[in-house]
Design a protein around this motif. Sequence first.
Motif, short mmCIF file in Angstrom:
data_model
loop_
_atom_site.label_atom_id
_atom_site.label_comp_id
_atom_site.label_asym_id
_atom_site.label_seq_id
_atom_site.Cartn_x
_atom_site.Cartn_y
_atom_site.Cartn_z
N THR A 159 0.86 -1.18 0.00
CA THR A 159 0.00 0.00 0.00
C THR A 159 0.89 1.22 0.00
OG1 THR A 159 -1.83 -1.10 1.10
CG2 THR A 159 -1.73 1.30 1.30
N TYR A 160 0.82 1.99 -1.06
CA TYR A 160 1.56 3.24 -1.19
C TYR A 160 0.56 4.38 -1.25
CZ TYR A 160 5.72 0.53 -2.66
OH TYR A 160 6.78 -0.34 -2.72
N MET A 161 0.67 5.31 -0.34
CA MET A 161 -0.20 6.48 -0.33
C MET A 161 -1.68 6.10 -0.38
SD MET A 161 2.17 8.61 0.07
CE MET A 161 1.22 10.11 0.12
N GLY A 162 -2.04 5.03 0.34
CA GLY A 162 -3.44 4.62 0.47
C GLY A 162 -3.98 3.80 -0.68
N GLY A 163 -3.11 3.30 -1.57
CA GLY A 163 -3.60 2.51 -2.69
C GLY A 163 -2.56 1.55 -3.22
N VAL A 164 -2.89 0.89 -4.33
CA VAL A 164 -1.95 -0.07 -4.93
C VAL A 164 -0.76 0.66 -5.53
CG1 VAL A 164 -3.73 -1.80 -5.42
CG2 VAL A 164 -3.13 -0.12 -7.17
N PRO A 208 0.61 0.76 10.85
CA PRO A 208 -0.41 -0.19 11.30
C PRO A 208 -1.70 -0.11 10.48
CG PRO A 208 0.65 0.78 13.19
CD PRO A 208 1.16 1.53 11.97
N SER A 209 -2.10 1.09 10.08
CA SER A 209 -3.24 1.22 9.19
C SER A 209 -2.74 1.46 7.78
CB SER A 209 -4.16 2.37 9.61
OG SER A 209 -5.11 2.61 8.59
N GLY A 210 -2.15 2.62 7.56
CA GLY A 210 -1.62 2.93 6.25
C GLY A 210 -2.68 2.97 5.17
N GLY A 267 -7.98 0.52 1.66
CA GLY A 267 -8.18 1.08 0.32
C GLY A 267 -7.58 0.19 -0.75
N THR A 268 -6.42 -0.38 -0.49
CA THR A 268 -5.78 -1.28 -1.45
C THR A 268 -6.61 -2.54 -1.63
OG1 THR A 268 -3.60 -0.43 -0.93
CG2 THR A 268 -3.70 -2.63 -1.90
N LEU A 269 -7.05 -3.14 -0.53
CA LEU A 269 -7.86 -4.36 -0.63
C LEU A 269 -9.19 -4.09 -1.33
CD1 LEU A 269 -7.18 -6.01 2.84
CD2 LEU A 269 -6.22 -6.64 0.61
N LEU A 270 -9.80 -2.95 -1.05
CA LEU A 270 -11.05 -2.60 -1.73
C LEU A 270 -10.83 -2.46 -3.24
CD1 LEU A 270 -12.59 -0.07 0.81
CD2 LEU A 270 -13.54 -2.30 0.15
N TYR A 271 -9.71 -1.85 -3.61
CA TYR A 271 -9.40 -1.71 -5.03
C TYR A 271 -9.23 -3.08 -5.68
CZ TYR A 271 -7.15 -0.68 -9.41
OH TYR A 271 -6.86 -0.65 -10.75
N LEU A 272 -8.48 -3.98 -5.03
CA LEU A 272 -8.26 -5.31 -5.58
C LEU A 272 -9.56 -6.09 -5.69
CD1 LEU A 272 -4.95 -6.25 -3.71
CD2 LEU A 272 -5.19 -5.42 -6.07
N ALA A 273 -10.42 -5.99 -4.68
CA ALA A 273 -11.72 -6.68 -4.70
C ALA A 273 -12.62 -6.09 -5.78
CB ALA A 273 -12.38 -6.61 -3.33
N THR A 274 -12.59 -4.78 -5.95
CA THR A 274 -13.39 -4.14 -6.99
C THR A 274 -12.94 -4.59 -8.37
OG1 THR A 274 -13.84 -2.22 -5.59
CG2 THR A 274 -14.12 -1.92 -7.96
N ASN A 275 -11.62 -4.64 -8.57
CA ASN A 275 -11.09 -5.12 -9.84
C ASN A 275 -11.57 -6.55 -10.12
OD1 ASN A 275 -9.18 -5.19 -12.18
ND2 ASN A 275 -8.20 -6.72 -10.89
#
Length: 196
Positions: free
Chosen positions: A70-75, A109-111, A115-123
Amino acid sequence: MPTVAIVYFSGTGHTHLMAQAIAEGASKVEGTTVEVLRIVGEQIVNGRWKDDATIEKLNNADAIVFGSPTYMGGVAAQLKAFIDAASGIWFKHGWKDKIAAGFTHSSSPSGDKQGTLLYLATNAAQHGMIWVNVGDLSSFLFGKDDGINRLGSFLGVMGQSQLDMSGKEAEIDAGDRLTSERFGQRIAEITKRWVR
């Protein structure tokens, strides 16, 4: 015989270690073939990702597990370039009804790893894939210290390591490794049931 493909980008090695642990877990399921496919910068030319051999392996897989730090809240941009390149497959619904899952890592810990997982699941949903969740409660809820799902993520596996600028080799938390391994085994078991 089910095939699980793990496609991921790793910048500093932590996501790579998680991918390896997922592969080890998936390999525990009898008859499962595992393909570990690391996205690298050399596959991106003029901003476009291309690797026909990787795409062929993914097309032939029964399950695809997507991973990114996760970089800057995303993939990471490198994984995004890969996902954009797979839009031709999306147009033909080439991955429809394949099993899908995802994982991520960050130093915080959050980072905003969610958001990254949501993006991957949406894809995966856009491809018509069937998403597998973690399936493990956090061991901390029960006073255990084995670290299983220590970050309490259910959509996909999250890992976290302290930011280290010294250049030493990447390491991941033992609980994150165990969670990743269990996740890989779960994905392979579900894939085996699905392809039957």
